[in-house]
Design an enzyme around this catalytic site. Structure first.
Site, PDB file in Angstrom:
ATOM      1  N   LYS A  86       0.864  -1.187   0.000  1.00 34.48           N
ATOM      2  CA  LYS A  86       0.000   0.000   0.000  1.00 34.48           C
ATOM      3  C   LYS A  86       0.901   1.239   0.000  1.00 34.48           C
ATOM      4  CE  LYS A  86      -4.365   0.936   2.341  1.00 34.48           C
ATOM      5  NZ  LYS A  86      -4.982   0.903   3.665  1.00 34.48           N
TER       6      LYS A  86
HETATM    7  C1  E4P Z   1      -8.260   1.390   4.205  1.00 33.12           C
HETATM    8  O1  E4P Z   1      -7.599   1.105   3.249  1.00 33.12           O
HETATM    9  C2  E4P Z   1      -8.124   2.672   4.915  1.00 33.12           C
HETATM   10  O2  E4P Z   1      -6.875   2.766   5.477  1.00 33.12           O
HETATM   11  C3  E4P Z   1      -9.211   2.823   5.922  1.00 33.12           C
HETATM   12  O3  E4P Z   1     -10.422   2.363   5.366  1.00 33.12           O
HETATM   13  C4  E4P Z   1      -9.346   4.214   6.470  1.00 33.12           C
HETATM   14  O4  E4P Z   1     -10.510   4.300   7.249  1.00 33.12           O
HETATM   15  P1  E4P Z   1     -10.800   5.500   8.273  1.00 33.12           P
HETATM   16  O5  E4P Z   1     -11.043   6.741   7.463  1.00 33.12           O
HETATM   17  O6  E4P Z   1     -12.008   5.060   9.025  1.00 33.12           O
HETATM   18  O7  E4P Z   1      -9.572   5.639   9.127  1.00 33.12           O
END
Ligand code: E4P
Length: 219
Positions: A86
């Protein structure tokens, strides 16, 4: 639409995996930090639970493409069958995505907040893009519009294979809207998965069936 679980908590991941509905996991530096465990070990353990793509993000302190590439290779090496690297949406991040994708390493471009960012990530060779719905909703912008626009845009070009992971999902209504908007995957926190399971009429229906059965057939 498939489901990924959005957490680094291995107990939640085991429970969701046992339900048989998730086909991958996404993590980020905040989620792994919350668990208070070793970063790489946590990712490695997740790969032993879920047989699907597991997104592990480069460290939050890494900004240069060359460092992201090196770290990305280390993350991928934890389990080449499952790990997805990522990478945040920056110019350096795009360079890293390009280099990793040329090496055959799958990537997930994260922190996508505009359709243009998603298109750039796709053209750099990202396997996945992660538009963040909830965080847009939080600032009074309709997050779901972003998913729908990315879907429409990607569908205009047959050569784009990048999959859309709807991220920052906060409730079951988001999940349904993600499916209607054409997201390939919704990555959901465990709490949302549980919310999706329940309905008061389902719960009272089960109770009524139980009472009627016991009255006639006994325990
Ligand atoms: C997933 O890839 C993200 O990191 C995550 O969904 C972020 O979610 P949040 O905005 O609730 O922290």
């Amino acid at each position: 639409m498939r489901f990924f679980l959005d957490t680094a908590n291995v107990d939640e991941i085991r429970k969701a995996n046992d339900m048989g509905v998730i086909s991958g996991v996404t993590t980020n530096p905040s989620l792994i930090a919350k668990e208070g465990r070793d970063y790489a070990q946590t990712l490695k353990e997740i790969t032993t639970i879920v047989d699907g793509p597991i997104s592990g993000e480069v460290k939050a302190t890494t900004e240069k493409a060359e460092d992201m590439i090196r770290e990305g290779e280390e993350i991928y090496a934890l389990d080449p069958q499952h790990m997805v690297v990522k990478i945040p949406m920056t110019a350096e991040g795009l360079k890293a995505i390009k280099a990793l994708s040329e090496k055959g390493i799958p990537t997930n471009c994260t922190l996508i907040f505009t359709p243009a960012q998603a298109l750039l990530a796709a053209r750099a060779g990202a396997t996945y893009v992660s538009p963040f719905l909830g965080r847009l909703d939080d600032i009074s912008t309709v997050g779901m519009d972003l998913v729908a626009t990315i879907r429409e845009m990607f569908d205009n070009y047959g050569d784009i294979e990048t999959q859309i992971i709807a991220a920052s999902v906060r409730n079951p209504l988001h999940v349904v809207d993600c499916a209607l908007s054409g997201a390939d995957i919704a990555t959901v926190p465990y709490k949302v998965l549980e919310q999706m399971l329940h309905h008061p009429l389902t719960d009272s229906g089960i109770e009524k069936f139980k009472q009627d059965y016991v009255k006639v057939f006994g325990e």
